[in-house]
Motif scaffolding. Structure first.
Motif, PDB file in Angstrom:
ATOM      1  N   VAL A 138       0.866  -1.175   0.000  1.00  0.00           N
ATOM      2  CA  VAL A 138       0.000   0.000   0.000  1.00  0.00           C
ATOM      3  C   VAL A 138       0.907   1.230   0.000  1.00  0.00           C
ATOM      4  O   VAL A 138       1.910   1.273   0.714  1.00  0.00           O
ATOM      5  CB  VAL A 138      -0.916   0.049   1.241  1.00  0.00           C
ATOM      6  N   ALA A 139       0.562   2.220  -0.798  1.00  0.00           N
ATOM      7  CA  ALA A 139       1.322   3.477  -0.875  1.00  0.00           C
ATOM      8  C   ALA A 139       2.783   3.236  -1.224  1.00  0.00           C
ATOM      9  O   ALA A 139       3.680   3.912  -0.723  1.00  0.00           O
ATOM     10  CB  ALA A 139       1.215   4.248   0.439  1.00  0.00           C
ATOM     11  N   ARG A 179       5.110   0.048  10.029  1.00  0.00           N
ATOM     12  CA  ARG A 179       4.724   0.528   8.694  1.00  0.00           C
ATOM     13  C   ARG A 179       3.221   0.749   8.592  1.00  0.00           C
ATOM     14  O   ARG A 179       2.768   1.689   7.931  1.00  0.00           O
ATOM     15  CB  ARG A 179       5.202  -0.454   7.628  1.00  0.00           C
ATOM     16  N   LEU A 180       2.452  -0.105   9.235  1.00  0.00           N
ATOM     17  CA  LEU A 180       1.009   0.103   9.226  1.00  0.00           C
ATOM     18  C   LEU A 180       0.667   1.394   9.974  1.00  0.00           C
ATOM     19  O   LEU A 180      -0.224   2.152   9.539  1.00  0.00           O
ATOM     20  CB  LEU A 180       0.300  -1.093   9.861  1.00  0.00           C
ATOM     21  N   SER A 192      -1.221   6.950   9.986  1.00  0.00           N
ATOM     22  CA  SER A 192      -0.970   8.272  10.563  1.00  0.00           C
ATOM     23  C   SER A 192      -0.530   9.295   9.529  1.00  0.00           C
ATOM     24  O   SER A 192      -0.527  10.503   9.806  1.00  0.00           O
ATOM     25  CB  SER A 192       0.110   8.175  11.647  1.00  0.00           C
ATOM     26  N   GLY A 193      -0.115   8.813   8.346  1.00  0.00           N
ATOM     27  CA  GLY A 193       0.409   9.713   7.328  1.00  0.00           C
ATOM     28  C   GLY A 193       1.869  10.037   7.509  1.00  0.00           C
ATOM     29  O   GLY A 193       2.408  10.899   6.811  1.00  0.00           O
ATOM     30  N   LEU A 211       3.985  -4.007   3.439  1.00  0.00           N
ATOM     31  CA  LEU A 211       3.528  -4.044   4.825  1.00  0.00           C
ATOM     32  C   LEU A 211       3.820  -5.357   5.513  1.00  0.00           C
ATOM     33  O   LEU A 211       3.792  -5.419   6.757  1.00  0.00           O
ATOM     34  CB  LEU A 211       2.024  -3.771   4.895  1.00  0.00           C
ATOM     35  N   GLY A 212       4.079  -6.428   4.749  1.00  0.00           N
ATOM     36  CA  GLY A 212       4.279  -7.711   5.399  1.00  0.00           C
ATOM     37  C   GLY A 212       4.678  -8.795   4.430  1.00  0.00           C
ATOM     38  O   GLY A 212       5.033  -8.542   3.272  1.00  0.00           O
ATOM     39  N   ASN A 213       4.584 -10.013   4.922  1.00  0.00           N
ATOM     40  CA  ASN A 213       5.025 -11.189   4.181  1.00  0.00           C
ATOM     41  C   ASN A 213       4.203 -12.371   4.681  1.00  0.00           C
ATOM     42  O   ASN A 213       3.958 -12.486   5.897  1.00  0.00           O
ATOM     43  CB  ASN A 213       6.519 -11.408   4.449  1.00  0.00           C
TER      44      ASN A 213
END
Length: 522
Positions: free
Chosen positions: A432-433, A492-493, A498-499, A437-439
């Motif tokens: 995302v963005a 990262r999430l 939070s931006g 974010l993960g695996n």
């Protein structure tokens, strides 16, 4: 009040001393000399306060309401007496009256001091307070003519003395490094820092609630491990003197959590710190927080569905919406997310086929044409990783699952081979963005295949090397059911929700290079 006077006896006078301050701590507001002078002045005020014979610096101040509760419950509190406490942020004197603002964790609240209400001695007490002091106050709630909810102070007490001045109230701390080294100052002066800290706490609570409601058991696994594993990374090494053995700070929780699946817990998760002795960047920290979960009788498709739903729910409960604005781009986290195989992603971007017999030659040609830095002697999986990271990852703005990585793609050691294509691993990564974010995998549960792949990885060099965990292989030989697993980066999430644009913004005390003045006397 008489009760307060009885409860809190005045403290004896303090001798005032001049203390040297480091240039770092002084840099946000003047030089060292100015800080010395301010401290001396504030110590002298405390001595003057002691001379008034009134209580100060009590050990407790119970039953204080938050600023938020006074604002939100004004209708019920108007005209009643309340106790509030917080840090004095600004004062506006007007002859025989003054308005002041205190700040607590929820925000600010206005106080109104009036000479003919608190009396002459308490008025002198009030004038000895400094910006930054922590005070407790009692009084009645009213609304000013401008509409601001305010407490008319009838009694108050100094709870803690601030011997150093606060950062500039308009600009805060402009030196980013000082913000991270002196996070307490950042939190005092920077409303956004407080927002992110509270958002992160809410996020973790929401993730826990989501998993608990679905029958997952939260567990704790060792941080100090005799054999590091579960990821391709360099560990921090330490020595356990009592047992005379080398130990490692964990790089992953994975192998211990899957032992619990073997043991029959079936659905487990852990939210905890992992450590990797590697470089730092906007998205990487050597100490970071991971959610790892494992679900028996599931595969990576089941975990994809769980992941998108969990993140969407966490966003809804944390920031009140599933539609975010990140870098001025609207991002909708509502499931289902886009699903794109690694083979299709590379083919659409470059035309190369990662499973063709000449895949390495095709990938090297793409790298040359697109100016991508690669290791020309790297495996096919390594070349795919480098090209994907350079050409595709930054473009994955909308929520996307990239799945079916090559089995030799770094980090696929523990992922089960695809039944449709043995050269592919049942693995996915959520993006995302432009940020991974993960695996996640369908986990290898056949001990023979896992042993062969671990033996091969143990002979590799560099970042693809992974230690052989023989005890984990022994656990697999007792039988592990089909299992899907996920590792999700909480930091990262938190950045996404939070931006924030740097991982240090969502870690309260990030590790920084030590400076010569780090432990200077203050």
């Amino acid at each position: 009040s008489e009760e307060t006077k009885c409860r809190y006896a005045p403290r004896p006078k303090r001798s005032h001393t001049r203390s040297r301050t480091s240039s770092t701590s002084a840099s946000y507001n003047g030089n060292v000399t100015e800080q010395d002078e301010q401290r001396t002045s504030r110590e002298h005020k405390l001595e003057q306060l002691a001379g008034l014979g009134l209580p100060y610096l009590p050990n407790t101040f119970p039953d204080a309401r938050s600023s938020e509760s006074v604002h939100s419950q004004y209708g019920a509190l108007e005209g009643t007496r309340v106790r509030v406490a917080g840090r004095l942020m600004r004062v506006r004197l007007m002859g025989k009256a003054a308005f002041a603002h205190i700040q607590d964790r929820d925000g600010q609240l206005q106080l109104y001091f009036k000479l003919d209400v608190i009396g002459a001695t308490k008025w002198e007490y009030f004038k000895l307070l400094d910006i930054g002091d922590i005070v407790g106050a009692e009084g009645s709630v009213f609304r000013t003519r401008t509409g601001e909810v305010t407490v008319q102070v009838e009694d108050f007490v100094l709870l803690a003395k601030a011997y150093r001045s606060l950062p500039d109230k308009w600009h805060g701390i402009t030196d980013v490094e000082v913000r991270y080294r002196r996070r307490y100052l950042d939190l005092i002066s920077n409303e956004d820092a407080r927002r992110i800290a509270k958002l992160r706490s809410t996020l973790v609570r929401c993730v826990r609630s989501y998993l608990d409601a679905r029958g997952f058991v939260e567990v704790e696994t060792p941080v100090l491990q005799p054999v590091y594993g579960g990821a391709a990374a360099t560990p921090f090494t330490t020595h356990y003197r009592t047992l005379e053995m080398q130990a490692f700070l964990r790089i992953s929780d994975e192998l211990y959590l899957k032992r619990l699946i073997v043991g029959g817990l079936e659905r487990v998760y852990e939210i905890g710190k992992d450590f990797r002795n590697e470089g730092v960047s906007r998205k990487h920290s050597p100490e970071f927080t991971m959610l790892e979960l494992y679900q028996a009788y599931a595969d990576y498709h089941d975990v994809m569905a769980l992941t998108e739903d969990m993140i969407a729910e966490a966003a809804q409960h944390t920031v009140g919406t599933r539609i975010l604005s990140y870098d001025d781009v609207e991002i909708d986290l509502t499931p289902p997310w886009r699903r794109l195989s690694m083979q299709d992603a590379i083919r659409e971007e470059s035309g190369a086929d990662i499973y063709a017999p000449d895949a390495r030659e095709q990938l090297r040609a793409v790298a040359a044409q697109r100016n991508v830095k690669i290791d020309p002697d790297g495996s096919r999986g390594k070349l795919v990783e480098e090209i994907f990271g350079a050409l595709i990852e930054p473009k994955l703005i909308s929520p996307t699952f990239i799945f079916d990585h090559p089995v030799d793609f770094p980090g696929s050691l523990l992922a089960k081979r695809s039944a449709a294509n043995p050269e592919a691993a049942e693995r996915f990564e959520p993006y995302v963005a432009g940020m991974e974010l993960g695996n996640a995998f369908t986990e290898v549960n056949e001990p023979g295949d896992q042993r062969a792949r671990m033996e091969e990885a143990a002979h590799l060099s560099g970042e693809e090397h992974q230690e052989m965990d023989t005890d984990y292989l022994l656990a697999l030989e007792h039988g592990m059911p089909p299992t899907g697993g996920l590792g999700l980066g909480i930091d990262r999430l938190a950045m996404l929700l939070s931006g924030a644009h740097h991982i240090r913004e969502v870690i309260l005390f990030p590790l920084l290079r030590q400076r010569e003045d780090e432990n200077a006397e203050s």
